[in-house]
Motif scaffolding. Structure first.
Motif, PDB file in Angstrom:
ATOM      1  N   ALA A  59       0.694  24.732  13.559  1.00  0.00           N
ATOM      2  CA  ALA A  59       0.462  23.360  14.336  1.00  0.00           C
ATOM      3  C   ALA A  59      -0.199  22.685  12.572  1.00  0.00           C
ATOM      4  O   ALA A  59       0.218  21.015  12.817  1.00  0.00           O
ATOM      5  N   TYR A  91       3.161  20.422  11.951  1.00  0.00           N
ATOM      6  CA  TYR A  91       3.926  19.911  12.903  1.00  0.00           C
ATOM      7  C   TYR A  91       2.835  19.012  12.580  1.00  0.00           C
ATOM      8  O   TYR A  91       3.687  16.669  12.778  1.00  0.00           O
ATOM      9  N   VAL A 121      -0.089  18.202  17.373  1.00  0.00           N
ATOM     10  CA  VAL A 121      -0.745  19.516  18.004  1.00  0.00           C
ATOM     11  C   VAL A 121      -1.224  20.171  17.029  1.00  0.00           C
ATOM     12  O   VAL A 121      -2.094  20.467  16.223  1.00  0.00           O
ATOM     13  N   LEU A 177       1.420  20.571  22.150  1.00  0.00           N
ATOM     14  CA  LEU A 177       1.159  18.967  21.539  1.00  0.00           C
ATOM     15  C   LEU A 177       1.144  18.093  22.849  1.00  0.00           C
ATOM     16  O   LEU A 177       1.215  18.070  23.852  1.00  0.00           O
TER      17      LEU A 177
END
Length: 137
Positions: free
Chosen positions: A18, A21, A29, A40
């Protein structure tokens, strides 16, 4: 590895994913600890369309031919595909009436599950970090 240590390692891996991202792609995320998955939030900087496998491959090929393809991931059952797109200019997508029962444009502020960035078997078209497209698919 004992079961608890294994579970802790899996959680830590998803938290790091996460973070990847968010930091590398600018995507919102988060890690869902209850279901052990990555979520997301749509709207900014991405939208998402979820559709069954039978039209998805054709849609993705069309997008690729027209140089409009963004990241695409296929769920673990290979039944549903998620196509990540640039944000729509309007709050709701226009979907043909005959497809509305099976094709889902996720509304702004909605949520979709995304695969781990290293889960190459489920990314049909994986996201790639690019400073010129930060936040864009």
């Amino acid at each position: 590895m004992p079961p608890q240590e294994d579970a802790d390692a899996q959680r830590l891996d998803l938290v790091r994913a996460a973070d990847w991202y968010r930091l590398k792609l600018g995507w919102p995320v988060t890690f869902d600890a209850v279901h052990r998955r990555l979520i997301l939030r749509t709207g900014e900087p991405l939208d998402a369309v979820v559709l069954p496998d039978w039209p998805a491959d054709t849609v993705v090929q069309h997008l690729e031919r027209n140089l409009q393809a963004g990241p695409v991931w296929v769920d673990t059952t290979t039944t549903w595909w998620t196509i990540l797109t640039e944000p729509r200019p309007r709050a709701h997508a226009d979907i043909a009436p005959k497809l509305r029962r099976r094709v889902h444009a996720i509304p702004r502020g909605g949520q979709v599950i995304v695969a781990h960035p290293q889960d190459t078997c489920h990314w049909r078209r994986a996201p790639e970090p690019s400073s010129s497209h930060r936040g864009q698919p």
